[in-house]
Write an enzyme that holds these catalytic residues in place. Structure first.
Site, PDB file in Angstrom:
ATOM      1  N   TYR A 144       0.978  -1.265  -0.175  1.00 10.33           N
ATOM      2  CA  TYR A 144       0.009   0.078   0.049  1.00 10.33           C
ATOM      3  C   TYR A 144       0.861   1.376   0.005  1.00 10.33           C
ATOM      4  CZ  TYR A 144      -4.418  -2.447   0.751  1.00 10.33           C
ATOM      5  OH  TYR A 144      -5.254  -3.245   0.312  1.00 10.33           O
ATOM      6  N   ILE A 145       1.953   1.432   0.637  1.00  8.51           N
ATOM      7  CA  ILE A 145       2.842   2.346   0.656  1.00  8.51           C
ATOM      8  C   ILE A 145       3.839   2.186  -0.384  1.00  8.51           C
ATOM      9  CG2 ILE A 145       4.229   3.862   2.234  1.00  8.51           C
ATOM     10  CD1 ILE A 145       1.347   4.076   2.639  1.00  8.51           C
ATOM     11  N   ASP A 156       9.696  -7.669  -3.868  1.00 13.56           N
ATOM     12  CA  ASP A 156       8.275  -8.166  -3.086  1.00 13.56           C
ATOM     13  C   ASP A 156       8.417  -9.641  -3.004  1.00 13.56           C
ATOM     14  OD1 ASP A 156       5.484  -6.797  -2.096  1.00 13.56           O
ATOM     15  OD2 ASP A 156       5.559  -8.959  -2.266  1.00 13.56           O
ATOM     16  N   LYS A 168       5.438   8.980  14.453  1.00 13.73           N
ATOM     17  CA  LYS A 168       4.585   8.217  13.570  1.00 13.73           C
ATOM     18  C   LYS A 168       3.511   7.631  14.645  1.00 13.73           C
ATOM     19  CE  LYS A 168       2.295   5.672  10.677  1.00 13.73           C
ATOM     20  NZ  LYS A 168       1.772   6.287   9.577  1.00 13.73           N
ATOM     21  N   CYS A 192      -3.994   1.168  10.856  1.00 16.05           N
ATOM     22  CA  CYS A 192      -2.934   2.007  11.558  1.00 16.05           C
ATOM     23  C   CYS A 192      -3.427   2.402  13.047  1.00 16.05           C
ATOM     24  CB  CYS A 192      -2.940   3.259  10.591  1.00 16.05           C
ATOM     25  SG  CYS A 192      -2.771   2.793   8.744  1.00 16.05           S
ATOM     26  N   PHE A 242     -14.451  -0.083   7.341  1.00 17.60           N
ATOM     27  CA  PHE A 242     -13.722   0.485   8.735  1.00 17.60           C
ATOM     28  C   PHE A 242     -14.085   1.898   8.751  1.00 17.60           C
ATOM     29  CE2 PHE A 242      -9.640   1.514   6.385  1.00 17.60           C
ATOM     30  CZ  PHE A 242      -9.292   2.483   7.084  1.00 17.60           C
ATOM     31  N   ARG A 247     -10.212  -3.916   6.493  1.00 17.35           N
ATOM     32  CA  ARG A 247      -9.431  -4.476   7.493  1.00 17.35           C
ATOM     33  C   ARG A 247      -9.688  -3.879   8.672  1.00 17.35           C
ATOM     34  NH1 ARG A 247      -4.004  -2.736   4.338  1.00 17.35           N
ATOM     35  NH2 ARG A 247      -5.577  -1.218   3.619  1.00 17.35           N
TER      36      ARG A 247
END
Ligand code: SAJ
Length: 403
Positions: free
Chosen positions: A14-15, A34, A205, A259, A320, A328
């Site tokens: 995703y990032i 990956d 973060k 997150c 979500f 998720r």
């Protein structure tokens, strides 16, 4: 001529993938890595394996022009970015084994003057730990590498914009590393780049997402008090927020996503005695989902007592957060599962307007569900739900659809 890429991106999720595409769009050769061969093949075909607006065009262009290549193994480069997941082990403890594995795989490739950056959300001290690992295996490189931490802070759904324009916090293990990393990001990012040390950047973060979790927990706690006190929590918050220095967030059916519901545990796991508010906020937000499921149960029983028959129930929303298709860590999905576990011959309509088909739940159109059900349960404030008229129904509005 040197055929090596300038950047190796470890992790194309995703990032990692959007970041790799952004760097490659700037005509800097990126070698994306990956462990999943399907992901590698998809990207090399100029396609993407995740849903994110504008990412498809960016990847297609970068691959076509030859600036982005994917592979299952890394290559020698000048800059290495670690952008892999940091999930959980049992007891909510962060698992940095992917960061470690990605680092170990590039250690043999490192040479004097290289830049190594971790972007993965990580417990405090991870960058120093990885530096120790690198120098243990390559002691000759001591003081000859640049090592830094720079967390991503983009909002899913708006990644391609926020990657370029959000401010970034960049912390090196020493000042020269910080400066080298700032120099690297300044080539691709237009937001401000704020310098600090690695530990502060790591904690920054975690604190950003913990701060939001704590603020949402406050709103959720108010919703529980208001329910007992017979006060409309939405009206209360809107009135309190008229004060110039008060800004209360919105209660919901819990906190989800990969997150905000996760990162606070990275602090609590390492500093349990000191992180009382952060830990309690997690408990409140988790409890809110359980409480919502219990509310559905009692409302079902009340209906049966009053009407002498079992109600039909519409469970509105699975995602979500509003207006996305991401399930998720979704509290709405948890509540639906919990309610269905307690099902006793009632009829249920499960609704998620952002998803066509689900492999477990049979989905119903939101209008049909709202029309047929005796009890309407709003779990996610999707825009579609705000158009529903439900004058005569029992409504449990956990997320402010009707506020
Ligand atoms: N929520 C509430 N009430 C609110 C706001 C949110 O209950 O008033 C709930 C949402 O419904 C959802 C959860 O919180 O279940 C999280 O949603 P979100 O929109 O607050 O955040 P995420 O998880 O999509 O993205 C966050 C962002 N962090 C912050 O806003 C501090 C994003 O910038 C980060 O990059 C991302 O986490 C991440 O990857 O860490």
């Amino acid at each position: 001529m040197n055929n090596n890429p300038e950047v190796v991106m470890m992790g194309l999720g995703y990032i990692g993938l959007p970041t790799a595409a952004l760097i490659a769009q700037n005509k800097v050769p990126v070698h994306g890595v990956d462990i999943n061969p399907d992901v590698v093949n998809t990207i090399n075909a100029g396609k993407i394996h995740i849903v994110e607006p504008d990412l498809d065009r960016a990847v297609e262009g970068a691959v076509k022009e030859g600036f982005l290549k994917a592979d299952t193994t890394p290559k020698e480069a000048d800059t290495y970015l670690i952008v892999v997941p940091t999930p959980f082990k049992d007891k909510n403890e962060p698992d940095i084994s992917f960061v470690k594995a990605a680092t170990e795989s590039i250690i043999p490739l490192l040479k004097e003057g290289d830049l190594y950056i971790i972007e993965s959300t990580s417990p405090i001290g991870t960058t120093e730990k990885m530096m120790g690992l690198i120098f243990e295996k390559r002691p000759e490189l001591k003081d000859k590498l640049y090592i830094a931490y720079c967390p991503e802070r983009v909002l899913p759904g708006n990644v391609m914009y926020e990657l370029v324009y959000n401010d970034r916090v960049i912390g090196g293990v020493d000042e020269v590393s910080t400066n080298k990393a700032v120099e690297f990001y300044s080539r691709f990012i237009q937001g401000e780049l704020h310098k600090t040390n690695a530990r502060t950047a790591e904690m920054c973060k975690l604190v950003e997402n913990s701060s939001r979790d704590v603020q949402i927990a406050f709103a959720n706690e108010l919703s529980l008090i208001c329910d007992k006190a017979d006060i409309n929590v939405w009206e209360l918050i809107s009135l309190a927020n008229k004060h110039p220095r008060v800004n209360i967030l919105q209660p919901g059916c819990g906190v989800g996503g990969h997150c905000i519901a996760v990162d606070p545990y990275f602090i609590v796991a390492d500093y349990p005695m000191e992180s009382k508010i952060i830990g309690t906020a997690r408990e409140i937000n988790n409890y809110k989902s359980f409480w919502c499921a219990e509310k559905v149960r009692s409302s079902k029983m009340e209906f049966e007592l009053k009407h002498g028959r079992k109600p039909s129930i519409a469970l509105m929303g699975l995602a979500f957060k509003p207006n996305i298709d991401d399930l998720r860590e979704s509290p709405a999905k948890y509540i639906v599962q919990k309610v269905l576990q307690n099902a006793n011959d009632e009829e249920y309509y499960i609704v998620e307007p952002n998803i066509e088909d689900h492999k477990v739940f049979k989905l119903t159109n939101y209008k049909e569900a709202a029309e047929k059900a005796d009890i309407l349960v709003y779990l996610v404030a999707h825009d579609e739900f705000k158009t529903i008229k439900s004058d005569k129904k029992v409504v449990l509005d956990f997320c402010g659809v009707m506020k």
